[in-house]
Write a protein that holds these residues in place. Structure first.
Motif, PDB file in Angstrom:
ATOM      1  N   MET A   1      74.096  51.004  55.089  1.00  0.00           N
ATOM      2  CA  MET A   1      74.114  49.694  54.451  1.00  0.00           C
ATOM      3  C   MET A   1      75.428  48.961  54.711  1.00  0.00           C
ATOM      4  N   GLU A   2      76.526  49.681  54.737  1.00  0.00           N
ATOM      5  CA  GLU A   2      77.830  49.051  54.894  1.00  0.00           C
ATOM      6  C   GLU A   2      78.195  48.821  56.351  1.00  0.00           C
ATOM      7  N   GLU A   3      77.935  49.802  57.213  1.00  0.00           N
ATOM      8  CA  GLU A   3      78.434  49.750  58.581  1.00  0.00           C
ATOM      9  C   GLU A   3      77.339  49.520  59.620  1.00  0.00           C
ATOM     10  N   LYS A   4      76.080  49.429  59.189  1.00  0.00           N
ATOM     11  CA  LYS A   4      74.950  49.216  60.100  1.00  0.00           C
ATOM     12  C   LYS A   4      74.911  50.291  61.189  1.00  0.00           C
ATOM     13  N   GLN A   5      75.173  51.518  60.782  1.00  0.00           N
ATOM     14  CA  GLN A   5      75.087  52.654  61.683  1.00  0.00           C
ATOM     15  C   GLN A   5      74.709  53.886  60.880  1.00  0.00           C
ATOM     16  N   VAL A   6      74.196  54.903  61.559  1.00  0.00           N
ATOM     17  CA  VAL A   6      73.800  56.135  60.888  1.00  0.00           C
ATOM     18  C   VAL A   6      74.335  57.310  61.693  1.00  0.00           C
ATOM     19  N   THR A   7      74.881  58.298  60.975  1.00  0.00           N
ATOM     20  CA  THR A   7      75.408  59.495  61.621  1.00  0.00           C
ATOM     21  C   THR A   7      74.477  60.668  61.324  1.00  0.00           C
ATOM     22  N   ILE A   8      73.951  61.265  62.398  1.00  0.00           N
ATOM     23  CA  ILE A   8      73.009  62.378  62.271  1.00  0.00           C
ATOM     24  C   ILE A   8      73.642  63.611  62.900  1.00  0.00           C
ATOM     25  N   GLU A   9      74.083  64.520  62.028  1.00  0.00           N
ATOM     26  CA  GLU A   9      74.708  65.757  62.487  1.00  0.00           C
ATOM     27  C   GLU A   9      75.770  65.503  63.550  1.00  0.00           C
TER      28      GLU A   9
ATOM     29  N   LYS B   1      76.359  62.804  65.383  1.00  0.00           N
ATOM     30  CA  LYS B   1      76.077  61.770  66.373  1.00  0.00           C
ATOM     31  C   LYS B   1      75.799  60.444  65.668  1.00  0.00           C
ATOM     32  N   THR B   2      76.517  59.390  66.075  1.00  0.00           N
ATOM     33  CA  THR B   2      76.403  58.092  65.416  1.00  0.00           C
ATOM     34  C   THR B   2      75.540  57.140  66.233  1.00  0.00           C
ATOM     35  N   LEU B   3      74.585  56.519  65.553  1.00  0.00           N
ATOM     36  CA  LEU B   3      73.703  55.527  66.178  1.00  0.00           C
ATOM     37  C   LEU B   3      73.968  54.169  65.552  1.00  0.00           C
ATOM     38  N   LYS B   4      74.220  53.163  66.401  1.00  0.00           N
ATOM     39  CA  LYS B   4      74.337  51.786  65.921  1.00  0.00           C
ATOM     40  C   LYS B   4      72.947  51.192  65.764  1.00  0.00           C
ATOM     41  N   LEU B   5      72.733  50.469  64.668  1.00  0.00           N
ATOM     42  CA  LEU B   5      71.427  49.868  64.427  1.00  0.00           C
ATOM     43  C   LEU B   5      71.357  48.469  65.041  1.00  0.00           C
ATOM     44  N   GLU B   6      70.175  48.108  65.481  1.00  0.00           N
ATOM     45  CA  GLU B   6      69.968  46.777  66.035  1.00  0.00           C
ATOM     46  C   GLU B   6      69.896  45.744  64.918  1.00  0.00           C
ATOM     47  N   GLU B   7      70.408  44.557  65.212  1.00  0.00           N
ATOM     48  CA  GLU B   7      70.310  43.449  64.271  1.00  0.00           C
ATOM     49  C   GLU B   7      68.951  42.769  64.432  1.00  0.00           C
ATOM     50  N   PRO B   8      68.359  42.239  63.361  1.00  0.00           N
ATOM     51  CA  PRO B   8      68.877  42.302  62.005  1.00  0.00           C
ATOM     52  C   PRO B   8      68.586  43.656  61.359  1.00  0.00           C
ATOM     53  N   PHE B   9      69.393  44.025  60.384  1.00  0.00           N
ATOM     54  CA  PHE B   9      69.101  45.200  59.572  1.00  0.00           C
ATOM     55  C   PHE B   9      69.288  44.823  58.119  1.00  0.00           C
ATOM     56  N   ILE B  10      68.251  45.022  57.336  1.00  0.00           N
ATOM     57  CA  ILE B  10      68.296  44.669  55.920  1.00  0.00           C
ATOM     58  C   ILE B  10      67.540  45.715  55.110  1.00  0.00           C
ATOM     59  N   VAL B  11      68.158  46.151  54.023  1.00  0.00           N
ATOM     60  CA  VAL B  11      67.522  47.088  53.095  1.00  0.00           C
ATOM     61  C   VAL B  11      66.997  46.295  51.906  1.00  0.00           C
ATOM     62  N   LEU B  12      65.711  46.461  51.638  1.00  0.00           N
ATOM     63  CA  LEU B  12      65.084  45.878  50.457  1.00  0.00           C
ATOM     64  C   LEU B  12      64.698  47.041  49.556  1.00  0.00           C
ATOM     65  N   ALA B  13      65.465  47.256  48.510  1.00  0.00           N
ATOM     66  CA  ALA B  13      65.220  48.374  47.603  1.00  0.00           C
ATOM     67  C   ALA B  13      64.536  47.873  46.343  1.00  0.00           C
ATOM     68  N   THR B  14      63.758  48.753  45.716  1.00  0.00           N
ATOM     69  CA  THR B  14      63.085  48.390  44.472  1.00  0.00           C
ATOM     70  C   THR B  14      63.383  49.433  43.403  1.00  0.00           C
ATOM     71  N   GLN B  15      63.382  48.978  42.173  1.00  0.00           N
ATOM     72  CA  GLN B  15      63.455  49.910  41.059  1.00  0.00           C
ATOM     73  C   GLN B  15      62.699  49.324  39.870  1.00  0.00           C
ATOM     74  N   ASN B  16      62.185  50.228  39.054  1.00  0.00           N
ATOM     75  CA  ASN B  16      61.375  49.858  37.906  1.00  0.00           C
ATOM     76  C   ASN B  16      62.206  50.032  36.634  1.00  0.00           C
ATOM     77  N   PRO B  17      62.575  48.949  35.946  1.00  0.00           N
ATOM     78  CA  PRO B  17      63.427  49.068  34.762  1.00  0.00           C
ATOM     79  C   PRO B  17      62.753  49.734  33.573  1.00  0.00           C
ATOM     80  N   VAL B  18      61.415  49.743  33.555  1.00  0.00           N
ATOM     81  CA  VAL B  18      60.695  50.319  32.415  1.00  0.00           C
ATOM     82  C   VAL B  18      60.894  51.824  32.337  1.00  0.00           C
ATOM     83  N   GLU B  19      60.979  52.472  33.511  1.00  0.00           N
ATOM     84  CA  GLU B  19      61.118  53.924  33.544  1.00  0.00           C
ATOM     85  C   GLU B  19      62.533  54.355  33.896  1.00  0.00           C
TER      86      GLU B  19
END
Length: 310
Positions: free
Chosen positions: A118-126, A128-146
């Motif tokens: 989310m911060e650096e638009k990259q992911v490190t897997i064991e 090895k770092t992969l740069k993500l292609e633009e655009p990259f956006i996280v849409l997260a959801t949460q339920n306040p009732v539970e």
């Protein structure tokens, strides 16, 4: 006009969500992420899928549960017995639009696997770092009732990575009627077509970065941020990252209103969405007020600059 294109196309599926579409456009233009909060069934997942289809981008979904592991999010190195060597298998984060469904059901360890991406638009897997292609956006959801049962509240460091937190309420009576009539005999996503190409989007994001922010506007943003740190009802104020987020969201708001400079009104329109989830109220204040209400009151108390274009 980008926002009008998106409103028109997303409006084929999502009825009465002009404000949410506007905020999504702001996040898209500035490469930010959004946390949607609402009860189940109000269209959070459908909005994310529709949005991805409109911007001609790849889409992945993670349904978070307590047994989801960090490697299920980021990916793994696995041994291929046929080739007798290890291969990289990227996780669902390697996409353009990532729907993190019910993110607060994941354990803190799994939630933290999203911090780097989310911060650096990259992911490190064991290692090895992969740069993500633009655009990259996280849409997260949460339920306040539970929020108190079988969930793990997002820590401040995780919340601070979201450009905005957007509550989604129940639809208006006539909007819900329109939804019933429109989709009683067909699937909603069948009618969606891309309305903006990656090249057009890149051009728009460049233009947003050039939106003028005067010294008075900078001072206005900083004063709002400082007031959250000194407010008697707020235990934890916003970080410098939040001040920058407010500036960027205000630039995007000016852009979609076809202006080349930011006004105090732009800031007021986005401030509660950008800052409310980044503050923590005192125990006494949380009994009678919400974060959003306190932020709205605080913003009204800050002196608005008279001249904002110089």
């Amino acid at each position: 006009m980008l926002v009008e294109k998106l409103k028109k196309e997303i409006g084929k599926v999502m009825v009465g969500m002009d404000k949410e579409i506007e905020l999504l456009t702001i996040a898209l233009l500035q490469g930010g992420h959004i946390l949607f909060e609402s009860v189940p069934g109000t269209g959070k997942t459908m909005l994310a899928k529709t949005f991805a289809g409109c911007i001609q981008s790849s889409f992945s979904r993670i349904q978070f549960t307590p047994d989801v592991l960090p490697s299920d999010v980021t990916g793994i190195q696995y041994f291929n017995p046929k080739d007798k060597e290890f291969e990289l298998r990227p996780g669902p984060v390697v996409t353009n639009v990532l729907l993190a469904d019910e993110i607060n059901r994941a354990t803190p360890r799994t939630q933290s696997s999203l911090l780097e991406v989310m911060e650096e638009k990259q992911v490190t897997i064991e290692g090895k770092t992969l740069k993500l292609e633009e655009p990259f956006i996280v849409l997260a959801t949460q339920n306040p009732v539970e929020s108190q049962q079988g969930t793990f509240p997002l820590p401040a460091a995780q919340l601070d990575r979201f450009l905005m937190k957007v509550p989604i309420s129940y639809p208006e009576f006539e909007s819900e009627r329109e939804m019933l009539r429109r989709f009683k005999d067909k699937q909603p996503l069948d009618v969606i077509e891309p309305v903006i190409s990656p090249e057009e989007l890149r051009e728009c994001t460049k233009e947003v970065k050039g939106i003028h922010v005067s010294e008075d506007i900078e001072s206005y943003i900083l004063q709002i941020a400082r007031n959250t740190r000194d407010h008697e009802l707020i235990e934890l104020g916003v970080s410098p990252r939040a001040s920058l987020a407010l500036l960027r969201a205000s630039q995007a708001m000016a852009y979609i209103n076809e202006r080349d400079y930011v006004t105090p009104e732009d800031i007021k329109k986005v401030a509660a969405y950008v800052l409310s989830h980044r503050i923590s109220l005192t125990p006494e204040a949380s009994l009678t007020k919400t974060n959003e209400r306190v932020m709205e009151e605080l913003i009204e108390e800050v002196l608005v600059p008279v001249e904002s274009r110089v």
